[in-house]
Write a protein that holds these residues in place. Structure first.
Motif, PDB file in Angstrom:
ATOM      1  N   GLU A   1       0.717  -1.061   0.038  1.00  0.00           N
ATOM      2  CA  GLU A   1      -0.152  -0.058  -0.074  1.00  0.00           C
ATOM      3  C   GLU A   1       0.777   1.189   0.013  1.00  0.00           C
ATOM      4  OE1 GLU A   1       0.970  -1.545   3.973  1.00  0.00           O
ATOM      5  OE2 GLU A   1      -0.481  -2.395   2.325  1.00  0.00           O
ATOM      6  N   LEU A   2       1.767   1.294   0.568  1.00  0.00           N
ATOM      7  CA  LEU A   2       2.982   2.422   0.801  1.00  0.00           C
ATOM      8  C   LEU A   2       3.604   2.554  -0.775  1.00  0.00           C
ATOM      9  CD1 LEU A   2       4.821   1.703   4.056  1.00  0.00           C
ATOM     10  CD2 LEU A   2       2.996   3.224   3.547  1.00  0.00           C
ATOM     11  N   GLN A   3       3.973   1.658  -1.322  1.00  0.00           N
ATOM     12  CA  GLN A   3       4.290   1.582  -2.538  1.00  0.00           C
ATOM     13  C   GLN A   3       3.438   2.032  -3.511  1.00  0.00           C
ATOM     14  OE1 GLN A   3       6.472  -2.232  -3.671  1.00  0.00           O
ATOM     15  NE2 GLN A   3       7.446  -2.285  -1.542  1.00  0.00           N
ATOM     16  N   VAL A   4       2.266   1.573  -3.490  1.00  0.00           N
ATOM     17  CA  VAL A   4       1.188   1.883  -4.593  1.00  0.00           C
ATOM     18  C   VAL A   4       0.901   3.334  -4.514  1.00  0.00           C
ATOM     19  CG1 VAL A   4      -1.287   1.812  -4.903  1.00  0.00           C
ATOM     20  CG2 VAL A   4      -0.033  -0.306  -4.536  1.00  0.00           C
ATOM     21  N   VAL A   5       0.666   4.156  -3.158  1.00  0.00           N
ATOM     22  CA  VAL A   5       0.480   5.421  -3.016  1.00  0.00           C
ATOM     23  C   VAL A   5       1.768   6.190  -3.584  1.00  0.00           C
ATOM     24  CG1 VAL A   5       0.091   7.290  -1.162  1.00  0.00           C
ATOM     25  CG2 VAL A   5      -1.100   5.252  -0.815  1.00  0.00           C
ATOM     26  N   ALA A   6       3.222   5.679  -3.084  1.00  0.00           N
ATOM     27  CA  ALA A   6       4.220   6.770  -3.751  1.00  0.00           C
ATOM     28  C   ALA A   6       4.123   6.625  -5.291  1.00  0.00           C
ATOM     29  CB  ALA A   6       5.339   5.564  -3.172  1.00  0.00           C
ATOM     30  N   VAL A   7       4.141   5.487  -5.903  1.00  0.00           N
ATOM     31  CA  VAL A   7       4.124   5.510  -7.285  1.00  0.00           C
ATOM     32  C   VAL A   7       3.174   6.263  -8.078  1.00  0.00           C
ATOM     33  CG1 VAL A   7       5.751   3.426  -7.700  1.00  0.00           C
ATOM     34  CG2 VAL A   7       3.141   3.242  -7.701  1.00  0.00           C
ATOM     35  N   THR A   8       1.975   6.212  -7.505  1.00  0.00           N
ATOM     36  CA  THR A   8       0.772   7.017  -8.191  1.00  0.00           C
ATOM     37  C   THR A   8       1.128   8.387  -7.921  1.00  0.00           C
ATOM     38  OG1 THR A   8      -0.595   5.043  -7.271  1.00  0.00           O
ATOM     39  CG2 THR A   8      -1.736   7.099  -8.010  1.00  0.00           C
TER      40      THR A   8
END
Length: 360
Positions: free
Chosen positions: A265-272
């Motif tokens: 979830e952290l990576q998803v928010v970061a790349v988005t």
């Protein structure tokens, strides 16, 4: 989602129509302003890593990078729709783990591949309907709601799996390791998903309604946009994509691991957000998200090729998230899209902190 409260009316709602038109007109240059720096960063980092290790620039390595970020990319595509629509889902990592564990458990019980896939995708639809209905009709804050889902799904995955991975043999092998005309199948799935979802976001009425919902919820409602139905649809789309990502993760690991989605979830928010999506809603593009995902994959591969210890990759993830959120906040303040106190950013930061505590 609240549509009759003045707190939900952004500065764009209060502008004259002519001013709104002038602000919305340069959308394409805004996409380019996001895409060009990301593309430049990918090229520079790739050239440097290739100079240190020529294997980095080979076709096989680039296919491997795309295959490695396939799950992250599919999750980020769904999150892009949500964030543009003014929503957020922090439960995607735990749902990936739960889907993988459930699929592995059912394979062990003798279910067919078609039955398992259909059941997992149906489960994604149900989760999306529940999240969307609670947010759209009961006005439950998505940050708190999906944060609770993060803990719930993670616990269910551990209970079903008995706190250890469940092997998967003879199922989904093609999806995880197959090739098509010499190209890794996960890489093809990622690119095809990004293209199709990008067309849906940028070239359909549904996509235009998503932008309108995120930019000005009250104005969109008064203009006849079915805001509640769009909100539910966004969560359903995101949960179905998450279920599909969980199946791909299971195929690539050849097991259902209850901890496989931890931190996603952290990576998803970061790349988005790195791809140009605004946490305040109303801005973002699938091209930017794709480039953000590729940049994240290139960074991870470069750290591996340069023999940087794996522990530092978490530092990179956190750094990307902090940088992306800070840049987005500055851009929003300059355009007057959010008040100076940035309430959504504060809620996101608090939710992520609580999520980290729950995982510990």
């Amino acid at each position: 989602m609240t549509i009759d409260s003045d707190s939900d009316v952004t500065a764009l709602d209060r502008m004259p129509a002519s001013t709104q038109s002038r602000r919305r007109r340069p959308e394409a240059p805004a996409v380019l302003r996001t895409a060009v720096p990301l593309l430049l960063a990918i090229v520079v980092l790739s050239v440097y890593s290739g100079a240190q290790n020529p294997v980095f620039m080979t076709s096989a390595n680039w296919q491997n990078i795309l295959a490695q970020v396939c799950v992250l990319g599919i999750l980020a595509a769904g999150q892009t729709f949500l964030i543009i629509g003014g929503q957020l889902d922090l439960s995607v990592g735990s749902l990936v783990s739960l889907v993988g564990v459930f699929a592995a458990d059912r394979f062990t019980a003798g279910w067919s591949t078609l039955a398992v896939v259909a059941c997992c995708l149906t489960g994604g639809v149900i989760v999306g309907l529940v999240w969307g209905a609670l947010v759209a009709y009961l006005r439950v804050p998505p940050f708190v709601l999906t944060l609770g889902g993060l803990s719930l799904f993670a616990s269910l995955a551990l209970v079903i799996a008995g706190s250890r991975p469940i092997p998967v043999e003879g199922h989904l092998e093609t999806l995880g390791f197959g090739t098509w005309f010499g190209v890794r199948l996960p890489a093809i799935v990622l690119v095809a998903a990004m293209v199709l979802l990008g067309l849906g976001l940028h070239m359909t009425r549904f996509g235009r309604n998503v932008y309108a919902l995120g930019s000005a919820p009250r104005a969109a409602y008064l203009a006849g946009v079915p805001t509640r139905r769009i909100t539910v649809s966004l969560f359903v789309l995101n949960s179905v994509l998450t279920a599909a990502a969980g199946l791909i993760m299971t195929a690539r690991l050849a097991a259902g691991d209850p901890r496989a989605g931890a931190g996603l979830e952290l990576q998803v928010v970061a790349v988005t957000v790195l791809g140009g999506a605004a946490l305040a809603g109303g801005r973002g593009s699938m091209l930017g998200t794709f480039l953000g995902v590729v940049l994240f994959g290139v960074i991870s591969a470069a750290l591996t090729f340069l023999q940087v210890p794996g522990a530092y990759q978490s530092l990179v993830t956190g750094g990307i998230l902090i940088f992306a959120v800070a840049v987005t906040a500055i851009a929003d303040l300059r355009t007057g899209r959010v008040p100076p106190d940035g309430p959504r950013l504060r809620r996101l930061a608090a939710a992520l902190r609580v999520g980290a505590l729950l995982r510990r």
